[in-house]
Each structure stands twice: as C-alpha cells, then as structure tokens.
Scaffold this motif. Structure first.
Motif: not given
Lengths: 97, 97, 97, 97, 97
Positions: C39-45
C-alpha cells in the motif's frame, strides 16, 4: 454504524483523566445472521448494554456525540441496543464474509 | 479503541513543531488472547505506558482529545493501560483473525 | 501514525485553490524491518522530507493540524522524519504482513 | 461516498437520547454492476430511501452534515438515491472485488 | 490522498438538500503504474475533472475543506488532477497489490 455483540469488559485503572468512570466493552463484529466476524473493537457504552446483547456502535468523531463521551479520547461508542433486524429474505440467505 | 502491546519506540529529531517533546510508541495490534496481529501503529502516549504493556489506543480525531495531544498532528493515542480483559468463555476459546 | 518511505512526487497544476504551492509526496507503507508493504498514500510534507527518507505520516483530520495544512483539503501529512526504530528483539524477528 | 442497496431495517428501542425517531437502514455495499459485496453498514436515512433502492452513503464526520444527523452519534448517512450509473464501457466489463 | 482514475458519473435526483448541483464522479483506485485496483469510491469534483483523467482525492472530514464541499455530507473530494508521477525506478518496477 456497525453491528456487534458485547462479549466482555476491559479493566483499566491507569487511563487518561478524561476517561475516569467510563466502562469499556469488548464488541465482536457480527454478520447479519448474528454469526461472528473475526474482528472486534473496544467501545464505551452510552446505553447500558450488557454482555451478550446485540448492539450498534458508531466510530470516529461520531463516537464523541453522546453526553457521556463529548470531548473524550474515545473512538467507538455503543449508541443502540438492537431489538431485531428486518432483512429482506433474499439477503438473509446469502453467505457473508 | 483497539487493543495493543507496546513493542518499541520511534526516534525522530526532525518533526513538526507541534510535536516537540512527544514520545512515539510502536503498538502491535493484539487479539483477545493477547496473540499478535500483523498490523501495528505508531501512537503518542498519554498515560506513561512502557514497552511490553498491554494498552488501548484511540485513532483519528479522538486521538487529539487528551491534554497532551490537543491540536497536534497525531492520529493515534494510547489512552489506557489494560489491567485485564474479562471475556465470556465461549468467545475466548474461539480462534481469531 | 503510519511508517513509510518517501518514494516519489505527484505533479499537479490543476488543483484546489487551497493547495497551491503544496508538495505531494508518494509514501510507501513499511513494516517494522523497513520492508515494503503493497500500500501507499499521497501525503503533504510539513517537515522537508526527501525521496528515500523514512517518515511518519498522520491521516484524517489530524493531517490538518500543521501550520501548512490547516483548513486544506488534505488527508495525510508527513509530520516526522524517522531517525531510528527501537523495537524489542522478539518483535523484530517475527514476520510481518 | 459508497454505493449500496438498502436491504433492511434495524429496530431499536433502547438507544442514545439523541437518536430518538431516527430510522436505521441496513445497506449492503455494491460493485459497479450492482452485484453485492460481502460488507454492509447501518446508516441513518436522510432522503426517504426504501428497501431495494440503490443509494450513496457518506461515512465518518461527514455523516453528521445533514439537518437530521447534526451532532448525533451516527457515522453513516444515506444522502442520495441513485437513478443510474454512467460508467465507461471498458470499466463496466471488468471484474470487481 | 489516494490516486484514482475518473471512470464515470452517478446520477441522482433525490438527494440531501445540501447536495443540489453537485456532481458525483466514480473514481477507480489506481496503483502507481496506473493499473487499476478493485476498489472505487464516489467523490465530489472540485477541480473540473473529466472521465479518464488521473486524479487525487481526499477522504473524510478533509473532503469538506473546499469551497464547494464545506458543511456538505460528502466524504470524498477530487482536489487535484495529476500531470505525472515521479517515482524512483526501483519502486516503479515492483509489483503492487
């Protein structure tokens, strides 16, 4: 909301100060024919549910919308005791996960 | 809430300014017989839990309802240390996920 | 919070007006031995994480508790860069999901 | 939001005081070809959905954004009745979970 | 946020009064190589996405942080259209779930 059966209690003396006096119940998730799923959750009880009873519980921020749980660090609350399920026949006969 | 065992610590020096001084614990999810599930989460500790202890943790916005975690970017908090589980016998003997 | 490794970036020019200037990182979920999950996610840094770094990210409303993400339509934020994990030996040797 | 079919009703007399008068519907999750998934949820109805109808439901805090459910301990609400799905052909022919 | 492809539209005339005029798009979840997962969600569109486009969508309360979705009973919003993914080579070659 999810359907579950109360199967026990969690005892804890060391807990967050906002949780003093709360009762933590162990709720086994159920299928629509009341057979048990493998999953369970620990929920605060807002309706006086006892071991063996079939209940509905709400999760997440919605679990803090009762007088008892407002602003408390709890993410699951039993908010209804189930009298019965009315499921259309076709559905009731089908197997569940 | 979920049941877990504290199995370790995450060390981090570069973190959001709202997290300075917080301790991140690694919590392994548990079944009702204390056997371990494959999943784990990283949670902030609000009750002084140590490695090896059995705990309850809350997730989501509920994790921000302790004095320590209010308005912080954390999505899991240990809010109780478990003394014991009281599970009805029938349930305890059944296998879990 | 979840443990992950930054493996890339998402480029987007057409996005909600509240997201202008934000960097979206692709984060692969990790096991405790740093092996990769599917699994993966897209995150703000929010901490200046770079590709290859091990991070913690928070999900849901907790992802909006940084100065950068407040009131923005983002549901995942990297809030810490991991220096190291301290896991008790028994756990580290066990297989994970 | 998720796609589902209303398949029944949950009857409950003992419930949180904030839930008096609410109707709890059992919603089976659906694939895009209307075949049934194994999972289901119990949702409050804000649009007058009946058994057999295809609906959309919202979960979590979003479930409390209707006049009916505001500040109530509910984590799922039916917010639309589906007339039809318009899916591009390539997708419709593929198998689903 | 999650990565997805817009594959269709949900038509609904009977819906919550707070949803009038909103467009519900069907979004298939994607892997990093743009292959499709089995799961999908129905999301409101805040960026003018069309069928076939690759998008990011936010879930939960974060889905209500756009001008369009504020205080609406929606739990998923498309908040960005993806131009391209920049994934380190090692990752791109690995199989996904």
């Amino acid at each position: 909301m999810k359907l579950g059966r109360v199967i026990g209690t969690v005892w804890s003396t060391r807990k967050d100060e906002n949780l003093v006096g709360m009762k933590f119940l162990i709720v086994r998730d159920l299928n629509l024919d009341y057979s048990e799923k493998n999953s369970f959750t620990v929920a605060v009880d807002s309706v006086g549910a006892g071991v063996g009873e079939i209940v509905l519980y709400a999760s997440g921020s919605s679990a803090r919308q009762t007088v008892l749980t407002k602003n408390r660090p709890v993410d699951a609350v039993i908010m209804a005791i189930v009298d019965k399920l009315d499921v259309s026949v076709k559905q009731a006969l089908e197997s569940e996960e």
